[in-house]
Design an enzyme around this catalytic site. Sequence first.
Site, short mmCIF file in Angstrom:
data_model
loop_
_atom_site.label_atom_id
_atom_site.label_comp_id
_atom_site.label_asym_id
_atom_site.label_seq_id
_atom_site.Cartn_x
_atom_site.Cartn_y
_atom_site.Cartn_z
N ASP A 161 0.83 -1.20 0.00
CA ASP A 161 0.00 0.00 0.00
C ASP A 161 0.87 1.25 0.00
OD1 ASP A 161 -2.42 1.69 0.41
OD2 ASP A 161 -1.32 2.13 2.24
N LYS A 187 -4.03 -1.45 6.05
CA LYS A 187 -3.16 -1.06 7.17
C LYS A 187 -3.82 -1.38 8.50
CE LYS A 187 -2.87 2.85 4.95
NZ LYS A 187 -2.57 3.95 4.06
N1 URA Z 1 -5.60 7.44 3.13
C1 URA Z 1 -4.99 6.27 2.84
O1 URA Z 1 -4.33 5.69 3.69
N2 URA Z 1 -5.14 5.78 1.59
C2 URA Z 1 -5.86 6.38 0.63
O2 URA Z 1 -5.97 5.86 -0.47
C3 URA Z 1 -6.49 7.60 0.95
C4 URA Z 1 -6.35 8.11 2.22
#
Ligand code: URA
Length: 434
Positions: A161, A187
């Site tokens: 991510d 996350k």
């Molecule tokens: N916050 C995140 O962690 N990811 C996104 O895609 C948008 C906001």
Amino acid sequence: MRMYDIIMNKRNGDALTKEEIDFFIEGYTKGEIPDYQASALMMAIYFKGMNEEETLNLTIAMENSGEKLDLSAIKGIKVDKHSTGGVGDKTSLVVTPMVAACGVPVGKMSGRGLGHTGGTTDKLESFKGFNTSISTEEFINNVNTVGLSIMGQTADIAPADKKLYALRDVTATVDNMSLIASSIMSKKLAAGADAIVIDVKTGSGAFMKTEEDSFALAREMVKIGNNAGRKCVAIISDMDEPLGYAVGNILEVKEAIDTLNGKGPEDFFELCLTFGSQMLILGGAAENEKAAREKLYKVIDDKSALNKFAELVKAQGGDEKPVFDTELFPKADIIEEILSEKEGYVRHIECEEIGLCSLLLGGGREKKDDVIDPTVGLVLKKKVGDYVKRGDVLCVMHANDRDKFEAAKKRFLAAYSFGDTAPGEKHIIVGKVE
Ligand code: URA
């Protein structure tokens, strides 16, 4: 399997299989799939969307791309909270000690992030010595002994991510509902909590500007959480004007401490009670909202939430004295009132602009290596619905540089709109998805 075919399938509007998603995430994390192919896929997803199954598969693949916290050594139901972020959002600083003081263990991993002010970890670093880079063992140990620990997100949590979000940021592919939901939830799932309460902000200072989009994002995240076997509730809350009055790191910490002393702004305290209640219910410490609120009021009244906050600061190496005397925090050199040049009811405050004032003053990060000045920011004196006369104080601005102060002042004054009539009443809590 070839990345080319995966891109083509999505470009043609087909749903991606679990195998295709796993192949992409694994290859991209290892650096075997180049950025140009990953960007093409992100753009194809942006236009063609993903169904529920694809979104879940992407989330799980990203969750599994790195370390996953095993919180089983922590006794009790572990409840985490997440906010999609907004201006003046210091909710975690109040909610987490309140909930911990009610006996529900809270182990929270917080991102640093870019933005108008720092993230929760930056705000906590306003306490001299506070260490947000503790090891997972210390984190678990602190949750077990103090009942509360907050650490910065490690690079090992959902690395796929991290890489993809950075790529989306520069390829205009951030604002896709499935991509945002899977990014945030990957996350949160990797951080190991049993239950998650999510604050989805809506309005001019939020990612999602409309209620419709905010509800859709909330539904998407709750679905992912539930499908991944976690209890999950989302609250949609107003971010059309800054939350509370303070914007800027130390200024927000002070407002959080005022709130823990039972003297916080009404809108902000209501939000904290709403979140705290959901966390107590999911954590099995309260049957319903009424019982939860009673417990939360009690830990404010008897100061056990405030003391829990001080315990958190001390356990992570910080000097906890400012919790009991906020005058001990360092101050900016320039602290000046900004006076209104107009008269009338405050109809609207361009929320994002207020955040940008804090950023201009040095209170936030534009690039990830920027150093935050914890002393700067502003404290609003007038909010939407207040009547203002020419010469009334609109805010008190804290700065360490005259040029930055003047630039922020100009921007600040332009962010307020006035009218002859009061605007309709708004509520901080817009809705709930579970
Ligand atoms: N916050 C995140 O962690 N990811 C996104 O895609 C948008 C906001």
